[in-house]
Design a protein around this motif. Structure first.
Motif, PDB file in Angstrom:
ATOM      1  N   GLN A 107       0.828  -1.197   0.000  1.00  0.00           N
ATOM      2  CA  GLN A 107       0.000   0.000   0.000  1.00  0.00           C
ATOM      3  C   GLN A 107       0.866   1.253   0.000  1.00  0.00           C
ATOM      4  O   GLN A 107       2.034   1.225   0.389  1.00  0.00           O
ATOM      5  N   ARG A 108       0.248   2.328  -0.436  1.00  0.00           N
ATOM      6  CA  ARG A 108       0.829   3.666  -0.284  1.00  0.00           C
ATOM      7  C   ARG A 108      -0.306   4.613   0.065  1.00  0.00           C
ATOM      8  O   ARG A 108      -1.307   4.656  -0.648  1.00  0.00           O
ATOM      9  N   GLY A 109      -0.174   5.312   1.169  1.00  0.00           N
ATOM     10  CA  GLY A 109      -1.222   6.223   1.585  1.00  0.00           C
ATOM     11  C   GLY A 109      -2.532   5.525   1.904  1.00  0.00           C
ATOM     12  O   GLY A 109      -3.604   6.105   1.716  1.00  0.00           O
ATOM     13  N   GLY A 110      -2.438   4.282   2.374  1.00  0.00           N
ATOM     14  CA  GLY A 110      -3.641   3.541   2.734  1.00  0.00           C
ATOM     15  C   GLY A 110      -4.371   2.916   1.563  1.00  0.00           C
ATOM     16  O   GLY A 110      -5.460   2.364   1.740  1.00  0.00           O
ATOM     17  N   ARG A 111      -3.782   2.979   0.359  1.00  0.00           N
ATOM     18  CA  ARG A 111      -4.403   2.404  -0.839  1.00  0.00           C
ATOM     19  C   ARG A 111      -3.493   1.337  -1.426  1.00  0.00           C
ATOM     20  O   ARG A 111      -2.264   1.459  -1.357  1.00  0.00           O
ATOM     21  N   PRO A 112      -4.076   0.271  -2.006  1.00  0.00           N
ATOM     22  CA  PRO A 112      -3.232  -0.733  -2.658  1.00  0.00           C
ATOM     23  C   PRO A 112      -2.330  -0.095  -3.705  1.00  0.00           C
ATOM     24  O   PRO A 112      -2.785   0.690  -4.542  1.00  0.00           O
ATOM     25  N   HIS A 113      -1.050  -0.436  -3.642  1.00  0.00           N
ATOM     26  CA  HIS A 113      -0.093   0.212  -4.547  1.00  0.00           C
ATOM     27  C   HIS A 113       1.196  -0.585  -4.581  1.00  0.00           C
ATOM     28  O   HIS A 113       1.730  -0.972  -3.533  1.00  0.00           O
ATOM     29  N   ILE A 114       1.698  -0.839  -5.761  1.00  0.00           N
ATOM     30  CA  ILE A 114       2.998  -1.474  -5.949  1.00  0.00           C
ATOM     31  C   ILE A 114       4.020  -0.378  -6.238  1.00  0.00           C
ATOM     32  O   ILE A 114       3.766   0.500  -7.073  1.00  0.00           O
ATOM     33  N   PRO A 115       5.169  -0.397  -5.571  1.00  0.00           N
ATOM     34  CA  PRO A 115       6.174   0.626  -5.837  1.00  0.00           C
ATOM     35  C   PRO A 115       6.581   0.658  -7.311  1.00  0.00           C
ATOM     36  O   PRO A 115       6.876  -0.379  -7.910  1.00  0.00           O
ATOM     37  N   ILE A 116       6.573   1.853  -7.874  1.00  0.00           N
ATOM     38  CA  ILE A 116       6.930   2.053  -9.281  1.00  0.00           C
ATOM     39  C   ILE A 116       8.208   2.865  -9.358  1.00  0.00           C
ATOM     40  O   ILE A 116       8.298   3.963  -8.799  1.00  0.00           O
ATOM     41  N   TRP A 117       9.204   2.317 -10.042  1.00  0.00           N
ATOM     42  CA  TRP A 117      10.417   3.059 -10.359  1.00  0.00           C
ATOM     43  C   TRP A 117      10.298   3.552 -11.803  1.00  0.00           C
ATOM     44  O   TRP A 117      10.027   2.766 -12.713  1.00  0.00           O
ATOM     45  N   MET A 118      10.511   4.823 -12.005  1.00  0.00           N
ATOM     46  CA  MET A 118      10.327   5.436 -13.311  1.00  0.00           C
ATOM     47  C   MET A 118      11.654   5.931 -13.887  1.00  0.00           C
ATOM     48  O   MET A 118      12.416   6.614 -13.195  1.00  0.00           O
ATOM     49  N   VAL A 119      11.903   5.601 -15.132  1.00  0.00           N
ATOM     50  CA  VAL A 119      13.015   6.215 -15.851  1.00  0.00           C
ATOM     51  C   VAL A 119      12.642   7.662 -16.150  1.00  0.00           C
ATOM     52  O   VAL A 119      11.537   7.948 -16.616  1.00  0.00           O
ATOM     53  N   GLY A 120      13.546   8.562 -15.854  1.00  0.00           N
ATOM     54  CA  GLY A 120      13.283   9.967 -16.121  1.00  0.00           C
ATOM     55  C   GLY A 120      14.508  10.656 -16.672  1.00  0.00           C
ATOM     56  O   GLY A 120      15.646  10.282 -16.360  1.00  0.00           O
ATOM     57  N   ALA A 121      14.295  11.663 -17.509  1.00  0.00           N
ATOM     58  CA  ALA A 121      15.390  12.454 -18.068  1.00  0.00           C
ATOM     59  C   ALA A 121      15.709  13.597 -17.107  1.00  0.00           C
ATOM     60  O   ALA A 121      14.881  14.459 -16.858  1.00  0.00           O
ATOM     61  N   TRP A 122      16.895  13.569 -16.570  1.00  0.00           N
ATOM     62  CA  TRP A 122      17.346  14.619 -15.660  1.00  0.00           C
ATOM     63  C   TRP A 122      18.089  15.693 -16.456  1.00  0.00           C
ATOM     64  O   TRP A 122      19.006  15.401 -17.195  1.00  0.00           O
ATOM     65  N   ASN A 123      17.684  16.924 -16.330  1.00  0.00           N
ATOM     66  CA  ASN A 123      16.586  17.469 -15.549  1.00  0.00           C
ATOM     67  C   ASN A 123      15.622  18.099 -16.547  1.00  0.00           C
ATOM     68  O   ASN A 123      15.704  19.300 -16.813  1.00  0.00           O
ATOM     69  N   ARG A 124      14.721  17.304 -17.104  1.00  0.00           N
ATOM     70  CA  ARG A 124      13.734  17.774 -18.057  1.00  0.00           C
ATOM     71  C   ARG A 124      12.395  17.883 -17.328  1.00  0.00           C
ATOM     72  O   ARG A 124      11.918  16.902 -16.747  1.00  0.00           O
ATOM     73  N   PRO A 125      11.774  19.070 -17.309  1.00  0.00           N
ATOM     74  CA  PRO A 125      10.587  19.299 -16.468  1.00  0.00           C
ATOM     75  C   PRO A 125       9.466  18.290 -16.657  1.00  0.00           C
ATOM     76  O   PRO A 125       8.937  17.750 -15.680  1.00  0.00           O
ATOM     77  N   LYS A 126       9.071  18.011 -17.916  1.00  0.00           N
ATOM     78  CA  LYS A 126       7.958  17.094 -18.132  1.00  0.00           C
ATOM     79  C   LYS A 126       8.292  15.698 -17.624  1.00  0.00           C
ATOM     80  O   LYS A 126       7.466  15.033 -16.989  1.00  0.00           O
ATOM     81  N   SER A 127       9.499  15.243 -17.906  1.00  0.00           N
ATOM     82  CA  SER A 127       9.900  13.912 -17.474  1.00  0.00           C
ATOM     83  C   SER A 127       9.959  13.817 -15.953  1.00  0.00           C
ATOM     84  O   SER A 127       9.497  12.834 -15.351  1.00  0.00           O
ATOM     85  N   MET A 128      10.469  14.842 -15.300  1.00  0.00           N
ATOM     86  CA  MET A 128      10.587  14.800 -13.847  1.00  0.00           C
ATOM     87  C   MET A 128       9.233  14.927 -13.163  1.00  0.00           C
ATOM     88  O   MET A 128       9.038  14.387 -12.062  1.00  0.00           O
TER      89      MET A 128
END
Length: 278
Positions: free
Chosen positions: A155-176
């Motif tokens: 859970q996360r915040g009391g709701r069912p949730h699987i941890p998600i790791w996201m690829v992101g472009a550092w430091n591009r605003p939309k991606s981050m």
């Protein structure tokens, strides 16, 4: 810092054996890859779950842009239930040189980004294991009246949730901004002209400071870095890993992508994760 091992081979039986060995050796996570065509990670990790008790299991990474999000929601929720809440889901736009065009899959970056954004929303909605209608640009889901998959154990915040790791472009605003919705950050460092750069401890320190200022209140986002270390040399392990830990990285993923044989992978797994203390 926690330590994971990503299995680079296309051999499910060997992967299951490696996962069991990784747990015995003290690794915190065992990860497999996913592509348009190849070893199915969720079948493989399901078998690994039956051979392990506490090591976390997941992908590095799942190209969400080419997956049906309802299918992925079912697979991840099922594995989380089978494993007692040990799943990590790493996602990104995907590497188009792994066969996207060969299978008629989307290759346009903007299109894939839109698919990822909608896929994240659908995963979160379906993981609640309740009727979930959705209307996006690319996906439509009518409210379901039939049986649903079990919700994830985690859970996360009391709701069912699987941890998600996201690829992101550092430091591009939309991606981050996309990364801020997730639980972990797999950094893709780009120069001003869009060229790939190495992830360094100095850059990780910048990322850590940025998350401290921009992450939602009460929501920690793990910085995940990849690299290789010699299993039989603690001092070289410390020299490679300690600067990243000190800079704020939460995970080190041992990534022997170029390993030529299973025995070399098994030897490194059995040596155990890098040791930060002498």
């Amino acid at each position: 810092m926690k330590f994971g091992f990503v299995f680079p081979k296309n051999d499910p039986a060997a992967a299951v054996e490696a996962a069991a060995e990784a747990e015995l050796a003290g690794w915190d996570a065992f990860l497999t890859w996913e592509a348009p065509w190849g070893m199915d990670p969720w079948v493989t990790l399901g078998a690994a779950a039956s051979r392990t008790e506490h090591i976390r299991l997941g992908t590095l990474l799942t190209p969400l842009a080419i997956r049906q999000p309802w299918k992925l929601a079912s697979e991840t929720a099922t594995l989380d239930a089978l494993s007692g809440g040990r799943v990590i889901l790493s996602v990104g736009l995907g590497a188009i040189d792994t066969g996207f065009a060969d299978f008629g899959l989307p290759t346009d970056k903007k299109h894939r980004a839109e698919l990822v954004d909608e896929g994240l929303e659908i995963l979160e909605g379906l993981w609640q294991s309740k009727p979930f209608p959705y209307r996006g640009k690319h996906f439509r889901i009518k409210e379901q009246s039939f049986i649903t998959a079990p919700p994830p154990v985690q859970q996360r915040g009391g709701r069912p949730h699987i941890p998600i790791w996201m690829v992101g472009a550092w430091n591009r605003p939309k991606s981050m901004q996309r990364v801020l919705r997730c639980d972990g950050f797999l950094p893709n460092v780009l120069s001003a002209d869009g060229k790939h750069q190495a992830v360094t401890p100095a850059i990780v320190a910048e990322m850590s400071g940025w998350f401290a200022e921009n992450a939602p209140e009460g929501h920690a986002i793990d910085i995940v870095v990849e690299g290789t270390t010699p299993g039989d040399d603690v001092h070289r392990q410390q020299a490679a890993v300690r600067p990243f830990a000190d800079a704020g990285a939460a995970w080190w993923i041992e990534s022997m992508w170029q390993a030529e044989d299973f025995d070399s992978l098994l030897r490194r797994i059995r040596h155990g994760p890098p040791r930060l203390e002498a």
